[in-house]
Design a protein around this motif. Structure first.
Motif, PDB file in Angstrom:
ATOM      1  N   LEU A 173       0.836  -1.209   0.000  1.00 38.47           N
ATOM      2  CA  LEU A 173       0.000   0.000   0.000  1.00 38.47           C
ATOM      3  C   LEU A 173       0.871   1.259   0.000  1.00 38.47           C
ATOM      4  CD1 LEU A 173      -2.733  -1.070   2.567  1.00 38.47           C
ATOM      5  CD2 LEU A 173      -3.034  -0.787   0.098  1.00 38.47           C
ATOM      6  N   THR A 174       1.920   1.257   0.819  1.00 40.16           N
ATOM      7  CA  THR A 174       2.801   2.418   0.914  1.00 40.16           C
ATOM      8  C   THR A 174       3.498   2.718  -0.407  1.00 40.16           C
ATOM      9  OG1 THR A 174       3.149   1.957   3.254  1.00 40.16           O
ATOM     10  CG2 THR A 174       4.764   3.387   2.188  1.00 40.16           C
ATOM     11  N   VAL A 175       3.930   1.673  -1.108  1.00 40.57           N
ATOM     12  CA  VAL A 175       4.611   1.849  -2.389  1.00 40.57           C
ATOM     13  C   VAL A 175       3.680   2.524  -3.396  1.00 40.57           C
ATOM     14  CG1 VAL A 175       5.514   0.547  -4.375  1.00 40.57           C
ATOM     15  CG2 VAL A 175       6.306   0.026  -2.080  1.00 40.57           C
ATOM     16  N   LYS A 176       2.416   2.159  -3.375  1.00 43.81           N
ATOM     17  CA  LYS A 176       1.455   2.779  -4.293  1.00 43.81           C
ATOM     18  C   LYS A 176       1.287   4.266  -3.989  1.00 43.81           C
ATOM     19  CE  LYS A 176      -1.057  -1.455  -5.336  1.00 43.81           C
ATOM     20  NZ  LYS A 176       0.009  -2.336  -4.850  1.00 43.81           N
ATOM     21  N   LEU A 177       1.228   4.618  -2.709  1.00 43.13           N
ATOM     22  CA  LEU A 177       1.119   6.029  -2.344  1.00 43.13           C
ATOM     23  C   LEU A 177       2.374   6.801  -2.741  1.00 43.13           C
ATOM     24  CD1 LEU A 177      -0.550   5.792   1.175  1.00 43.13           C
ATOM     25  CD2 LEU A 177      -1.644   6.325  -1.019  1.00 43.13           C
TER      26      LEU A 177
ATOM     27  N   ILE B 226      -2.640  11.933 -14.314  1.00 37.71           N
ATOM     28  CA  ILE B 226      -3.356  10.702 -14.693  1.00 37.71           C
ATOM     29  C   ILE B 226      -2.665   9.464 -14.127  1.00 37.71           C
ATOM     30  CG2 ILE B 226      -4.083   9.247 -16.638  1.00 37.71           C
ATOM     31  CD1 ILE B 226      -4.680  11.890 -18.141  1.00 37.71           C
ATOM     32  N   PRO B 227      -1.348   9.299 -14.306  1.00 39.07           N
ATOM     33  CA  PRO B 227      -0.698   8.149 -13.680  1.00 39.07           C
ATOM     34  C   PRO B 227      -0.815   8.165 -12.151  1.00 39.07           C
ATOM     35  CG  PRO B 227       0.736   9.064 -15.361  1.00 39.07           C
ATOM     36  CD  PRO B 227      -0.401  10.018 -15.178  1.00 39.07           C
ATOM     37  N   ALA B 228      -0.790   9.355 -11.554  1.00 36.41           N
ATOM     38  CA  ALA B 228      -0.941   9.445 -10.098  1.00 36.41           C
ATOM     39  C   ALA B 228      -2.318   8.948  -9.679  1.00 36.41           C
ATOM     40  CB  ALA B 228      -0.732  10.884  -9.642  1.00 36.41           C
ATOM     41  N   ALA B 229      -3.348   9.383 -10.379  1.00 39.27           N
ATOM     42  CA  ALA B 229      -4.706   8.935 -10.066  1.00 39.27           C
ATOM     43  C   ALA B 229      -4.829   7.428 -10.267  1.00 39.27           C
ATOM     44  CB  ALA B 229      -5.724   9.683 -10.923  1.00 39.27           C
ATOM     45  N   ASN B 230      -4.180   6.898 -11.292  1.00 41.79           N
ATOM     46  CA  ASN B 230      -4.218   5.451 -11.524  1.00 41.79           C
ATOM     47  C   ASN B 230      -3.571   4.686 -10.374  1.00 41.79           C
ATOM     48  OD1 ASN B 230      -5.551   5.796 -13.952  1.00 41.79           O
ATOM     49  ND2 ASN B 230      -3.689   5.673 -15.181  1.00 41.79           N
ATOM     50  N   MET B 231      -2.462   5.192  -9.856  1.00 45.67           N
ATOM     51  CA  MET B 231      -1.808   4.531  -8.721  1.00 45.67           C
ATOM     52  C   MET B 231      -2.696   4.595  -7.481  1.00 45.67           C
ATOM     53  SD  MET B 231       0.907   3.135  -9.782  1.00 45.67           S
ATOM     54  CE  MET B 231       1.262   2.490  -8.178  1.00 45.67           C
ATOM     55  N   LEU B 232      -3.368   5.709  -7.298  1.00 42.71           N
ATOM     56  CA  LEU B 232      -4.269   5.830  -6.150  1.00 42.71           C
ATOM     57  C   LEU B 232      -5.466   4.893  -6.293  1.00 42.71           C
ATOM     58  CD1 LEU B 232      -4.106   9.685  -5.640  1.00 42.71           C
ATOM     59  CD2 LEU B 232      -3.084   7.913  -4.190  1.00 42.71           C
ATOM     60  N   ARG B 233      -5.941   4.713  -7.517  1.00 38.50           N
ATOM     61  CA  ARG B 233      -7.028   3.749  -7.738  1.00 38.50           C
ATOM     62  C   ARG B 233      -6.552   2.325  -7.456  1.00 38.50           C
ATOM     63  NH1 ARG B 233      -7.945   7.511 -11.982  1.00 38.50           N
ATOM     64  NH2 ARG B 233      -9.850   8.694 -11.566  1.00 38.50           N
ATOM     65  N   ALA B 234      -5.304   2.040  -7.786  1.00 39.06           N
ATOM     66  CA  ALA B 234      -4.741   0.725  -7.462  1.00 39.06           C
ATOM     67  C   ALA B 234      -4.694   0.535  -5.946  1.00 39.06           C
ATOM     68  CB  ALA B 234      -3.345   0.578  -8.073  1.00 39.06           C
ATOM     69  N   PHE B 235      -4.366   1.591  -5.210  1.00 38.09           N
ATOM     70  CA  PHE B 235      -4.377   1.555  -3.754  1.00 38.09           C
ATOM     71  C   PHE B 235      -5.782   1.233  -3.255  1.00 38.09           C
ATOM     72  CE2 PHE B 235      -5.176   3.480   0.326  1.00 38.09           C
ATOM     73  CZ  PHE B 235      -4.044   3.227   1.070  1.00 38.09           C
ATOM     74  N   VAL B 236      -6.786   1.918  -3.794  1.00 38.61           N
ATOM     75  CA  VAL B 236      -8.178   1.691  -3.404  1.00 38.61           C
ATOM     76  C   VAL B 236      -8.570   0.240  -3.671  1.00 38.61           C
ATOM     77  CG1 VAL B 236     -10.577   2.246  -4.016  1.00 38.61           C
ATOM     78  CG2 VAL B 236      -8.922   4.083  -3.616  1.00 38.61           C
TER      79      VAL B 236
ATOM     80  N   GLU C 102      -6.642  -2.373  -3.846  1.00 32.97           N
ATOM     81  CA  GLU C 102      -5.960  -3.277  -2.917  1.00 32.97           C
ATOM     82  C   GLU C 102      -6.570  -3.207  -1.518  1.00 32.97           C
ATOM     83  OE1 GLU C 102      -1.563  -4.544  -1.311  1.00 32.97           O
ATOM     84  OE2 GLU C 102      -1.717  -3.154  -2.984  1.00 32.97           O
ATOM     85  N   ALA C 103      -6.899  -2.000  -1.071  1.00 35.36           N
ATOM     86  CA  ALA C 103      -7.540  -1.866   0.236  1.00 35.36           C
ATOM     87  C   ALA C 103      -8.871  -2.612   0.252  1.00 35.36           C
ATOM     88  CB  ALA C 103      -7.738  -0.392   0.585  1.00 35.36           C
ATOM     89  N   ALA C 104      -9.627  -2.502  -0.830  1.00 36.52           N
ATOM     90  CA  ALA C 104     -10.909  -3.212  -0.925  1.00 36.52           C
ATOM     91  C   ALA C 104     -10.693  -4.722  -0.907  1.00 36.52           C
ATOM     92  CB  ALA C 104     -11.657  -2.782  -2.179  1.00 36.52           C
ATOM     93  N   ALA C 105      -9.663  -5.189  -1.585  1.00 38.65           N
ATOM     94  CA  ALA C 105      -9.369  -6.626  -1.600  1.00 38.65           C
ATOM     95  C   ALA C 105      -8.953  -7.114  -0.211  1.00 38.65           C
ATOM     96  CB  ALA C 105      -8.273  -6.925  -2.620  1.00 38.65           C
ATOM     97  N   LEU C 106      -8.173  -6.314   0.489  1.00 38.24           N
ATOM     98  CA  LEU C 106      -7.774  -6.691   1.847  1.00 38.24           C
ATOM     99  C   LEU C 106      -8.984  -6.766   2.773  1.00 38.24           C
ATOM    100  CD1 LEU C 106      -4.515  -4.561   2.158  1.00 38.24           C
ATOM    101  CD2 LEU C 106      -4.651  -7.066   2.153  1.00 38.24           C
TER     102      LEU C 106
ATOM    103  N   GLY D 230     -10.920 -10.207   4.635  1.00 34.91           N
ATOM    104  CA  GLY D 230     -10.888 -10.195   6.086  1.00 34.91           C
ATOM    105  C   GLY D 230      -9.578  -9.748   6.705  1.00 34.91           C
ATOM    106  N   ARG D 231      -8.665  -9.230   5.908  1.00 35.60           N
ATOM    107  CA  ARG D 231      -7.369  -8.805   6.453  1.00 35.60           C
ATOM    108  C   ARG D 231      -7.378  -7.365   6.947  1.00 35.60           C
ATOM    109  NH1 ARG D 231      -4.861 -11.018   1.245  1.00 35.60           N
ATOM    110  NH2 ARG D 231      -5.104 -13.236   1.562  1.00 35.60           N
ATOM    111  N   LEU D 232      -8.377  -6.596   6.507  1.00 29.61           N
ATOM    112  CA  LEU D 232      -8.468  -5.194   6.880  1.00 29.61           C
ATOM    113  C   LEU D 232      -9.888  -4.930   7.367  1.00 29.61           C
ATOM    114  CD1 LEU D 232      -6.998  -2.399   6.810  1.00 29.61           C
ATOM    115  CD2 LEU D 232      -7.927  -2.104   4.521  1.00 29.61           C
ATOM    116  N   PRO D 233     -10.045  -4.415   8.575  1.00 28.89           N
ATOM    117  CA  PRO D 233     -11.395  -4.130   9.065  1.00 28.89           C
ATOM    118  C   PRO D 233     -12.120  -3.144   8.147  1.00 28.89           C
ATOM    119  CG  PRO D 233      -9.802  -3.957  10.847  1.00 28.89           C
ATOM    120  CD  PRO D 233      -9.021  -4.089   9.571  1.00 28.89           C
ATOM    121  N   SER D 234     -13.406  -3.321   8.030  1.00 33.09           N
ATOM    122  CA  SER D 234     -14.218  -2.471   7.164  1.00 33.09           C
ATOM    123  C   SER D 234     -14.070  -0.996   7.517  1.00 33.09           C
ATOM    124  CB  SER D 234     -15.684  -2.899   7.246  1.00 33.09           C
ATOM    125  OG  SER D 234     -16.472  -2.123   6.395  1.00 33.09           O
TER     126      SER D 234
END
Length: 75
Positions: A16-20, A33-43, A45-49, A53-57
């Motif tokens: 997550l930190t690398v994406k930020l 645009i690439p910055a927004a794409n990286m932030l969407r990748a962060f989102v 990944e957070a949703a997948a976590l 069940g690895r990240l509380p809602s």
């Protein structure tokens, strides 16, 4: 904080930190645009976590809202 308190392991936190950091680097170069794409990748990944069940809602919601606000400002 999520790694320090044991919510995420070091690899998950690093991913997550690398994406930020990549998004920040893109913004510093004026590449919104690439910055927004990286932030969407962060989102994504957070949703997948959260979905696995690895990240509380509550934490996932906070992170996604925070990053979403940044995306709204640069898009």
């Amino acid at each position: 904080r999520l790694v320090a308190d044991g919510t995420l392991n070091r690899g998950q936190g690093n991913s997550l930190t690398v994406k930020l950091a990549a998004a920040a680097a893109q913004l510093e170069m004026g590449h919104s645009i690439p910055a927004a794409n990286m932030l969407r990748a962060f989102v994504n990944e957070a949703a997948a976590l959260e979905a696995t069940g690895r990240l509380p809602s509550s934490e996932e919601t906070m992170l996604i809202e925070w990053v979403g606000n940044i995306i709204d400002q640069i898009d």
